[in-house]
Design an enzyme around this catalytic site. Sequence first.
Site, mmCIF file in Angstrom:
data_model
loop_
_atom_site.group_PDB
_atom_site.id
_atom_site.type_symbol
_atom_site.label_atom_id
_atom_site.label_comp_id
_atom_site.label_asym_id
_atom_site.label_seq_id
_atom_site.Cartn_x
_atom_site.Cartn_y
_atom_site.Cartn_z
ATOM 1 N N LYS A 175 0.702 -1.300 -0.312
ATOM 2 C CA LYS A 175 0.185 0.081 0.374
ATOM 3 C C LYS A 175 1.007 1.530 0.173
ATOM 4 O O LYS A 175 1.976 1.578 0.989
ATOM 5 C CB LYS A 175 -0.979 -0.083 1.272
ATOM 6 C CG LYS A 175 -2.138 0.828 1.132
ATOM 7 C CD LYS A 175 -2.480 2.129 2.266
ATOM 8 C CE LYS A 175 -1.344 3.088 2.542
ATOM 9 N NZ LYS A 175 -2.045 4.613 1.844
ATOM 10 N N GLY A 228 6.707 5.860 7.798
ATOM 11 C CA GLY A 228 5.708 7.224 8.611
ATOM 12 C C GLY A 228 5.771 7.774 9.659
ATOM 13 O O GLY A 228 6.989 7.883 10.333
ATOM 14 N N SER A 229 4.604 8.609 9.815
ATOM 15 C CA SER A 229 4.568 9.330 11.535
ATOM 16 C C SER A 229 4.626 8.143 12.618
ATOM 17 O O SER A 229 4.637 6.955 12.261
ATOM 18 C CB SER A 229 3.521 10.457 11.377
ATOM 19 O OG SER A 229 1.924 9.066 11.613
ATOM 20 N N VAL A 232 1.284 7.161 14.370
ATOM 21 C CA VAL A 232 0.797 6.137 13.261
ATOM 22 C C VAL A 232 1.449 4.558 13.070
ATOM 23 O O VAL A 232 0.615 3.762 13.923
ATOM 24 C CB VAL A 232 1.052 6.324 11.854
ATOM 25 C CG1 VAL A 232 0.208 5.678 10.930
ATOM 26 C CG2 VAL A 232 -0.530 7.652 11.508
ATOM 27 N N GLY A 233 2.618 5.039 14.080
ATOM 28 C CA GLY A 233 3.588 3.940 13.786
ATOM 29 C C GLY A 233 3.580 3.107 15.284
ATOM 30 O O GLY A 233 3.422 2.024 15.692
ATOM 31 N N GLU A 250 10.052 2.763 10.801
ATOM 32 C CA GLU A 250 10.691 3.595 10.485
ATOM 33 C C GLU A 250 10.262 5.439 10.794
ATOM 34 O O GLU A 250 9.289 5.030 9.840
ATOM 35 C CB GLU A 250 11.299 3.407 9.172
ATOM 36 C CG GLU A 250 12.362 2.537 8.881
ATOM 37 C CD GLU A 250 13.894 2.718 10.064
ATOM 38 O OE1 GLU A 250 13.935 3.905 10.032
ATOM 39 O OE2 GLU A 250 14.322 1.782 10.322
ATOM 40 N N CYS A 284 12.862 11.963 6.882
ATOM 41 C CA CYS A 284 13.789 11.801 7.493
ATOM 42 C C CYS A 284 14.195 11.870 8.460
ATOM 43 O O CYS A 284 14.653 11.952 9.403
ATOM 44 C CB CYS A 284 13.127 9.996 7.896
ATOM 45 S SG CYS A 284 11.592 9.725 7.315
ATOM 46 N N GLU A 385 8.620 17.521 14.881
ATOM 47 C CA GLU A 385 8.683 17.128 13.806
ATOM 48 C C GLU A 385 8.374 18.162 12.720
ATOM 49 O O GLU A 385 6.563 17.668 12.283
ATOM 50 C CB GLU A 385 8.779 15.548 13.473
ATOM 51 C CG GLU A 385 9.625 15.480 11.737
ATOM 52 C CD GLU A 385 9.493 14.396 12.007
ATOM 53 O OE1 GLU A 385 7.804 13.977 11.770
ATOM 54 O OE2 GLU A 385 10.164 13.500 10.726
#
Length: 503
Positions: A175, A228-229, A232-233, A250, A284, A385
């Site tokens: 995805k 991603g963020s 969400v991680g 990551e 990142c 961030e």
Amino acid sequence: MAKAFKNFIGGKERDAESGKTFENRNPADWSEVVGIFPKSDKRDVDAAVDAARQAYREWSLYPAPKRGDIVKKAGDIMVARKEDLAREMTREMGKVVLETRGDVQEGIDTAYYSASEGRRMFGVTAPSELQNKFTMSVRVPVGVAGVISPWNFPMAIPTWKIFPALVSGDTIVFKPASDTPKTAATLVEILVEAGVPDGVLNIVHGGGNEVGMAIVEHPDVELISFTGSTAVGKKISEISSRSLKRVSLELGGKNAEIVMDDANLELALDGILWGAFGTTGQRCTATSRLILHEKIYDKFLDMLAERASRLKLGNGLDESVEVGPCVNEAQREKVHSYTEIGKKEGARLVIGGEFAKGGDLDKGWFYKPTIFADVTPDMTIAREEIFGPVLSVLKARSMDNAIEILNGTIYGLSSAVYTRNINDAFKAIRDIKAGITYINAPTIGAETHMPFGGVKQTGNGHREGGAGAFDFFTEIKTVYVDYSDKLQRAQIDTYRESKGNTN
Ligand code: UN1
């Protein structure tokens, strides 16, 4: 009329079950539709996981060097199509064509590295403690891997995940970010052309909540590789922990560059411009904090403001442009909200701090390179961030003080130190808490055959890049072969019956 793309499931192009679609637009010229993509949901994910599951056994039995050959061929196709891929990527997500060429090259490097790993994927052999017994460990595939990738490296990051997964013998449900579905679709097309069999690699387009979470929650997906963020991680980690699914994360960063008073200032300046404003700060690994030694603080800040204010913004297809747009409107709004916070909390706005306007810039989501000085470690813009062209400058008294400031964040991906003092450099290498430390080079630019990842809330301990990626995508099986024709009991018979033992 823009091309309508489809999902690719079990070797067939398919519309979303919902029949819905979404548009992908050029962030440098929002009137331009790059492609139309299926807006998928759980039903499409279920079909893709089924296909991946069915294809798994046969794929897992391909010899790893053969799987590597297919990935190598994909790398060759990428070499032949590099310029076209780069230009399409610039249209899709805005970064300048010099950088999208680099993004494709990172994918090519990953292809060749991963392909070669198909002929290594080393296990361990060691002597048994018993006679006529053989011990070794081998790597075996895990199963179906869910790959969820971000928009800032539309080609490179999917390849970091997909190529090692394929060489390892896993099958995949992919995805991609909904801001960069086209590069992802092209990558799948290239892999199919290179010989990846039906069902081994499936792509499902759509949003994170509908598609991403359906992959994470699916009981038949054994692995999740996500970039991603941090927010969400954490959610992925929580859901996956219920079934002990293996997850590689990551996540965010708040990377800093330290410049000491003995540094080559011109070099450090080039480094900070590239690290902070390259990719419009949307890496990142981007430098979002600059920690200057107090003795060179004013001088360096002047040099930096002068150079940064001259950076040329525009459509990244123009080779003279240095900084592209933010990826979408929401991202630009988010960046601007940090400018407002920075001002409110008392940081000094040196340059930028507003939308870039005029002429062609009005067509896209451009934001002026922004520098805040006199930032203190407790300010929001020193901690969170931002993922845009905003740099926070802080002051330090010494290397120890600079390292303390650098470490004062919940993240720990990349870091950079400019100094000509070798003792200070090694102290920094030892004391900086980050997955990557550069000496006299910027925070961006990691190479694909080296471990990539961060500490603290940047990740969960896994590394992408290099051989470490294969630790994630394979399972280790330990094998004992006893050819003594009798029951030998480890730990018990070892020191009694074996010849050569005196105990
Ligand atoms: C990222 O921003 O998520 O080290 C990846 C770098 C690139 C990869 C960045 N090779 O800057």
